[in-house]
Design an enzyme around this catalytic site. Structure first.
Site, short mmCIF file in Angstrom:
data_model
loop_
_atom_site.label_atom_id
_atom_site.label_comp_id
_atom_site.label_asym_id
_atom_site.label_seq_id
_atom_site.Cartn_x
_atom_site.Cartn_y
_atom_site.Cartn_z
N GLU A 164 -11.75 -38.60 -16.94
CA GLU A 164 -12.36 -38.78 -18.28
C GLU A 164 -12.60 -40.26 -18.57
O GLU A 164 -13.61 -40.63 -19.16
CB GLU A 164 -11.47 -38.15 -19.36
N TRP A 175 -15.73 -40.94 -17.12
CA TRP A 175 -16.92 -40.57 -17.93
C TRP A 175 -17.28 -41.69 -18.90
O TRP A 175 -18.44 -41.94 -19.19
CB TRP A 175 -16.66 -39.26 -18.69
N TRP A 219 -38.73 -30.51 -32.20
CA TRP A 219 -37.55 -30.40 -33.07
C TRP A 219 -38.00 -29.92 -34.44
O TRP A 219 -39.14 -30.16 -34.84
CB TRP A 219 -36.86 -31.76 -33.22
N ASN A 271 -12.83 -33.33 -28.43
CA ASN A 271 -14.00 -33.30 -27.55
C ASN A 271 -14.62 -31.91 -27.42
O ASN A 271 -15.84 -31.76 -27.45
CB ASN A 271 -13.63 -33.83 -26.16
N TRP A 318 -31.32 -34.48 -31.65
CA TRP A 318 -29.98 -35.02 -31.35
C TRP A 318 -29.75 -36.39 -32.01
O TRP A 318 -28.63 -36.77 -32.29
CB TRP A 318 -29.75 -35.11 -29.84
N TRP A 356 -24.39 -37.06 -26.76
CA TRP A 356 -25.48 -36.33 -27.41
C TRP A 356 -26.57 -35.94 -26.41
O TRP A 356 -27.09 -34.83 -26.44
CB TRP A 356 -26.06 -37.13 -28.58
C1 LIG Z 1 -21.68 -35.36 -28.88
C2 LIG Z 1 -20.55 -36.24 -28.40
C3 LIG Z 1 -20.41 -37.52 -28.92
C4 LIG Z 1 -19.37 -38.35 -28.48
N1 LIG Z 1 -19.25 -39.60 -29.03
C5 LIG Z 1 -18.26 -40.41 -28.59
C6 LIG Z 1 -18.12 -41.73 -29.13
O1 LIG Z 1 -18.90 -42.17 -29.98
N2 LIG Z 1 -17.08 -42.49 -28.69
C7 LIG Z 1 -16.20 -42.04 -27.73
O2 LIG Z 1 -15.27 -42.78 -27.37
N3 LIG Z 1 -16.35 -40.83 -27.18
C8 LIG Z 1 -17.33 -39.99 -27.58
N4 LIG Z 1 -17.45 -38.75 -27.03
C9 LIG Z 1 -16.59 -38.39 -25.89
C10 LIG Z 1 -15.26 -37.69 -26.22
O3 LIG Z 1 -15.45 -36.65 -27.13
C11 LIG Z 1 -14.20 -38.64 -26.79
O4 LIG Z 1 -14.10 -39.79 -25.97
C12 LIG Z 1 -12.82 -37.98 -26.83
O5 LIG Z 1 -12.86 -36.83 -27.62
C13 LIG Z 1 -11.81 -38.96 -27.36
O6 LIG Z 1 -10.57 -38.34 -27.54
P1 LIG Z 1 -9.32 -38.80 -26.68
O7 LIG Z 1 -9.16 -40.26 -26.73
O8 LIG Z 1 -8.16 -37.97 -27.12
O9 LIG Z 1 -9.77 -38.37 -25.21
P2 LIG Z 1 -8.93 -38.10 -23.89
O10 LIG Z 1 -9.22 -36.71 -23.47
O11 LIG Z 1 -7.52 -38.47 -24.06
O12 LIG Z 1 -9.65 -39.04 -22.84
C14 LIG Z 1 -9.24 -40.40 -22.59
C15 LIG Z 1 -10.39 -41.34 -22.79
O13 LIG Z 1 -11.44 -41.04 -21.86
C16 LIG Z 1 -12.71 -41.26 -22.48
N5 LIG Z 1 -13.43 -39.99 -22.54
C17 LIG Z 1 -12.91 -38.75 -22.61
N6 LIG Z 1 -13.89 -37.83 -22.61
C18 LIG Z 1 -15.05 -38.51 -22.54
C19 LIG Z 1 -16.43 -38.12 -22.50
N7 LIG Z 1 -16.80 -36.84 -22.50
N8 LIG Z 1 -17.37 -39.09 -22.45
C20 LIG Z 1 -17.02 -40.40 -22.42
N9 LIG Z 1 -15.74 -40.82 -22.46
C21 LIG Z 1 -14.77 -39.89 -22.51
C22 LIG Z 1 -12.44 -41.78 -23.88
O14 LIG Z 1 -12.47 -43.18 -23.85
C23 LIG Z 1 -11.04 -41.26 -24.15
O15 LIG Z 1 -10.33 -42.00 -25.10
C24 LIG Z 1 -18.48 -37.89 -27.47
C25 LIG Z 1 -18.64 -36.60 -26.95
C26 LIG Z 1 -19.65 -35.78 -27.42
C27 LIG Z 1 -19.80 -34.39 -26.84
#
Ligand SMILES: Cc1cc2nc3c(=O)[nH]c(=O)nc-3n(C[C@H](O)[C@H](O)[C@H](O)COP(=O)(O)OP(=O)(O)OC[C@H]3O[C@@H](n4cnc5c(N)ncnc54)[C@H](O)[C@@H]3O)c2cc1C
Length: 466
Positions: A266, A269, A297, A332, A350, A373
């Site tokens: 993650e 990602w 849209w 997420n 979006w 997005w």
């Molecule tokens: C529509 C949409 C918009 C999003 N906008 C953002 C945003 O503005 N900022 C943001 O930080 N994340 C965003 N995310 C990704 C993700 O949802 C969040 O990073 C995550 O929910 C953060 O929670 P956590 O720290 O507990 O994640 P954990 O599951 O603990 O993951 C650890 C770290 O990995 C990174 N990470 C995890 N999942 C993703 C992912 N899918 N994409 C990119 N990085 C990821 C984050 O930095 C996160 O803190 C978005 C996802 C979607 C579907």
């Protein structure tokens, strides 16, 4: 040392290197007009607290954080002139306008004889250094991350610096409150209750996550009502913790196959989002897949408002949107469901969704938000295929089986149990009235019918496939 999105003292390469070369004068400049998109309200709230914590940390180490607002170049020049600084150090950012600005500032500072040093601090891999066999940027995550893992140089995180400039007459600085970062409406109370910004809290959260949740992460990360993820995203966003520090903490956790762990994937990602932003900067506002420029849209402000306010009649979608409003964060799994609902069920562009997230998320990040997005809409790199349309009812059954997440955020449905909780419109009248629910009065009917919306979305997609 020019602080930007690296509001930490530990593992901060620019701060560390500056302190190796002489006494350091730390400065932060609030210059929202120079950003690609003006930071949203939730981000500004976080920034306020983050700067407060950084100021305190630097004081403990013997430094004083200078706060300024206005044009970055002017402020850096005047500070250097007033203090006799010989060099300016900062950590790299990757947003397109910021990169252009930084290049210009570097040139201008060099012209007046200052040395400029720029470092990698907030990513594991520089986007410009990761490429496929043909020398091109990656558009698919798995080979991208494989390549990163091969290339990574993850030396140990750096120590805090101890070399700060001491002077009788402090350089001019404004008070934090003068930056006007905190919103003055009571919406921010929810954020105050939910979050503790700052470097020390980032490390506490990481420790807690490793001790309590890392082992179960692969499964638990999908369930929005359990503490299954690290919630480190806003700390990462503001650079209160570095991905390198996380990498090392996971390595030291004793977890088997830690490098291939879902958790580091993650983090991968996040790196991928920056890779895409760096190589395809137009994706902030344009789809990566050009065919989506022709997508038709719909323009329905009532539906957009219902989505923003958590009043769509789909309990999981509403729970997510209300969690976002109340806490500045959303799980997420639910981000994917609500985003899919906006672009596929409601056929709303979006970019409207990204804009709302930008304003309300404490972790609003140009790379991850754009990627999230575009991935959901199907127009980005390695995106979810457009024809795969999340069914919000099935998603709730799978990932909130007891309905506890929905009960928490949609209190008017607390009297209703699964399975009707997931689709109240299918509950019999007796159930609804026993639960005190009057559809259309204290909880909305669904604003669209799932099956019809699905067919409409697929038809719209067919048009751009041709
Ligand atoms: C529509 C949409 C918009 C999003 N906008 C953002 C945003 O503005 N900022 C943001 O930080 N994340 C965003 N995310 C990704 C993700 O949802 C969040 O990073 C995550 O929910 C953060 O929670 P956590 O720290 O507990 O994640 P954990 O599951 O603990 O993951 C650890 C770290 O990995 C990174 N990470 C995890 N999942 C993703 C992912 N899918 N994409 C990119 N990085 C990821 C984050 O930095 C996160 O803190 C978005 C996802 C979607 C579907």
């Amino acid at each position: 040392m020019w602080f930007r999105l690296d509001l930490r003292t530990l593992d901060n390469p620019a701060l560390w290197e500056a302190s190796q070369n002489g006494p350091v004068i730390p400065i932060f400049i609030w210059s929202p007009n120079e950003e690609d998109i003006m930071p949203g309200a939730a981000s500004r709230w976080w920034l306020h607290h983050s700067l407060e914590k950084l100021g305190a940390k630097l004081r403990e180490l013997g430094g004083k954080l200078i706060l300024r607002s206005g044009k970055s170049l002017q402020n850096l020049k005047s500070l250097a002139k007033n203090t006799g600084a010989r060099a300016v150090y900062w950590n790299r950012r990757y947003e397109p306008l910021i990169q252009k600005r930084d290049d210009k500032i570097e040139d201008e500072l060099k012209k007046i004889g200052l040395e400029v040093k720029v470092f990698k601090a907030n990513l594991l891999a520089e986007p410009s250094e990761v490429e496929n066999k043909s020398g091109l940027p990656f558009k698919v995550f798995t080979p991208f991350w494989k390549q990163c893992l091969k290339q990574l140089n993850t030396e140990k995180p750096l120590q805090p610096p101890i070399n700060f400039e001491k002077r009788e007459l402090e350089p001019e600085s404004c008070n934090l409150s003068e930056l006007n970062l905190k919103p003055n409406h009571n919406w921010a109370q929810g954020l105050e209750q939910e979050w503790n910004p700052g470097e020390s809290n980032a490390h506490l959260n990481l420790k807690l996550f490793i001790n309590e949740a890392l082992k179960k992460y692969t499964e638990a990360r999908n369930f929005p009502d359990c503490l299954g993820t690290s919630r480190l995203s806003p700390y990462l966003r503001f650079g209160e913790i570095s991905p390198k520090q996380i990498w090392h903490a996971i390595e030291e956790s004793g977890e088997e196959n830690w490098k291939e762990s879902q958790y580091l994937t993650e983090i991968g990602w996040r790196e991928f989002g920056y890779h895409l932003l760096y190589h395809f900067p137009h994706t902030i506002s344009e789809p990566l897949r050009p065919a989506f420029n022709r997508f038709e849209w719909t323009d329905n402000s009532d539906h957009l408002r219902a989505w923003q306010q958590g009043q769509t009649g789909y309990p999981l979608v509403d729970a997510g949107m209300r969690e976002l409003w109340a806490t500045g964060w959303m799980h997420n799994r639910v981000r994917m469901v609500v985003a899919s609902f906006l672009v596929k069920h409601l056929l709303i562009d979006w970019r409207h969704g990204a804009e709302w997230f930008w304003d309300t998320l404490v972790d609003a990040d140009l790379a991850s938000n754009t990627q999230g997005w575009q991935w959901t809409a199907g127009c980005g790199a390695d995106a979810a295929p457009y024809f795969r349309i999340f069914n919000p009812v099935t998603q709730s059954k799978k990932f909130d089986p007891a309905g506890s997440y929905i009960h928490r955020w949609v209190p008017e449905l607390r009297g209703l149990k699964p399975p009707y909780l997931f689709e109240p419109w299918n509950a019999i009248d007796i159930e609804l009235s026993a639960a005190g629910i009057r559809l259309g009065q204290n909880y909305p009917y669904p604003i669209v019918d799932h099956s019809k919306a699905r067919i409409r979305a697929l038809k719209a997609y067919e048009k751009i496939k041709k």
